[in-house]
Design a protein around this motif. Sequence first.
Motif, PDB file in Angstrom:
ATOM      1  N   ILE A 175      -4.312 -81.941  26.240  1.00 28.75           N
ATOM      2  CA  ILE A 175      -5.233 -82.810  27.080  1.00 28.75           C
ATOM      3  C   ILE A 175      -5.400 -84.091  26.357  1.00 28.75           C
ATOM      4  N   THR A 176      -5.451 -85.223  27.113  1.00 28.85           N
ATOM      5  CA  THR A 176      -5.511 -86.486  26.523  1.00 28.85           C
ATOM      6  C   THR A 176      -6.156 -87.722  27.500  1.00 28.85           C
ATOM      7  N   ALA A 177      -6.553 -88.725  26.967  1.00 31.39           N
ATOM      8  CA  ALA A 177      -7.390 -89.572  27.667  1.00 31.39           C
ATOM      9  C   ALA A 177      -7.024 -91.082  26.833  1.00 31.39           C
ATOM     10  N   LYS A 178      -7.139 -92.224  27.104  1.00 29.01           N
ATOM     11  CA  LYS A 178      -7.433 -93.416  26.653  1.00 29.01           C
ATOM     12  C   LYS A 178      -8.698 -93.238  25.995  1.00 29.01           C
ATOM     13  N   SER A 179      -8.668 -93.798  24.883  1.00 29.70           N
ATOM     14  CA  SER A 179      -9.828 -93.825  23.628  1.00 29.70           C
ATOM     15  C   SER A 179     -10.438 -95.167  23.609  1.00 29.70           C
ATOM     16  N   GLU A 180     -11.593 -95.294  23.539  1.00 27.71           N
ATOM     17  CA  GLU A 180     -12.476 -96.381  23.425  1.00 27.71           C
ATOM     18  C   GLU A 180     -12.160 -96.962  21.848  1.00 27.71           C
ATOM     19  N   TYR A 182     -10.124 -95.533  19.444  1.00 28.13           N
ATOM     20  CA  TYR A 182      -8.739 -95.525  19.191  1.00 28.13           C
ATOM     21  C   TYR A 182      -7.900 -96.047  20.322  1.00 28.13           C
ATOM     22  N   ASP A 183      -6.570 -95.885  20.203  1.00 28.63           N
ATOM     23  CA  ASP A 183      -5.834 -96.050  21.406  1.00 28.63           C
ATOM     24  C   ASP A 183      -5.816 -94.948  22.266  1.00 28.63           C
ATOM     25  N   PHE A 184      -5.728 -93.847  21.767  1.00 27.66           N
ATOM     26  CA  PHE A 184      -5.782 -92.536  22.567  1.00 27.66           C
ATOM     27  C   PHE A 184      -6.354 -91.343  22.077  1.00 27.66           C
ATOM     28  N   ALA A 185      -6.868 -90.174  22.738  1.00 30.62           N
ATOM     29  CA  ALA A 185      -7.354 -89.266  21.864  1.00 30.62           C
ATOM     30  C   ALA A 185      -6.858 -87.893  22.652  1.00 30.62           C
ATOM     31  N   SER A 186      -6.827 -86.860  22.038  1.00 35.08           N
ATOM     32  CA  SER A 186      -6.385 -85.636  22.546  1.00 35.08           C
ATOM     33  C   SER A 186      -6.903 -84.427  22.030  1.00 35.08           C
ATOM     34  N   ARG A 187      -6.764 -83.374  22.613  1.00 38.68           N
ATOM     35  CA  ARG A 187      -6.826 -81.913  21.975  1.00 38.68           C
ATOM     36  C   ARG A 187      -5.715 -81.034  22.427  1.00 38.68           C
ATOM     37  N   SER A 188      -5.426 -79.776  21.650  1.00 42.63           N
ATOM     38  CA  SER A 188      -4.282 -79.113  21.618  1.00 42.63           C
ATOM     39  C   SER A 188      -4.674 -77.612  21.422  1.00 42.63           C
ATOM     40  N   PHE A 189      -4.290 -76.851  22.536  1.00 45.30           N
ATOM     41  CA  PHE A 189      -4.429 -75.519  22.452  1.00 45.30           C
ATOM     42  C   PHE A 189      -3.366 -74.450  22.441  1.00 45.30           C
ATOM     43  N   PHE A 190      -3.115 -73.680  21.844  1.00 44.68           N
ATOM     44  CA  PHE A 190      -1.980 -72.571  21.920  1.00 44.68           C
ATOM     45  C   PHE A 190      -2.370 -71.073  21.939  1.00 44.68           C
TER      46      PHE A 190
END
Length: 259
Positions: A175-180, A182-190
């Motif tokens: 999941i990801t979104a534009k960050s304030e 940084y440039d963008f933020a995310s999280r990853s699930f496996f």
Amino acid sequence: MKYFVVDAFTDKVFEGNPAGICVMDEWLPDDLMQKIAIENNLSETAFAVKEKDGYRLRWFTPGNEIDLCGHATLATAYVISNYYDLNIKTIKFHTLSGELVVVKKDDLYEMDFPSRMPEVFPLSEQMIEALGVKPVETYLGRDLMFVLEKEEDVYNASPDFSKLANLPDGLGVTITAKSEKYDFASRSFFPKLNVNEDPVCGSAHCNLIPYWAKRLGKVEMVARQLSKRGGTLYCRYDGDRVKISGSAALYSIADIRIK
């Protein structure tokens, strides 16, 4: 057998993504490497053997071997440059994803990975139910990638891991979104690989970098993974390749007694 644990994409321990690293003289049987990965219970354990012009590198999760892992590649480069080929600046890895090159630049390790622009993919109610939030865009590459409305939604997301594991498409979920900040933020699930959340996922950025480069109109970006541990990645989009840089911190050196 010597065993290192290195926190990748951070300059201090207890942040970033921990990887187990074994640099060996010869290969162990596959089932034994899988057992070691299960015993270590980290998101990835990397195994490397020196070859004539570099190192053969393989990555194992507690679930099975995978074709690409960013943080364990960075961590392996850290171990090799500090404990095996001292002061080496460029390390060539032969992997299931082809040749990967890591260049040490002061305190950063720059990885050259394949760029994998994900394809637009239809959103389903099953996906929304698993995520617990409705994304604004959906994509599929190796993993499902969901773009959320704002950074706060990424940070606060609380997906149902059992439902994520039952999604028919994608190896993992990002999941990801534009960050304030940084440039963008995310999280990853496996969860399909017995790793509910990967603290900092370098390989996911093979999808994220080309997507955000196009959306933001930028070639160089700084990304932040918003897991509890957190981690920072310095990113560059280079057409069919992406450059992913980060620092690393040694947590431990131990011996694995397998005989």
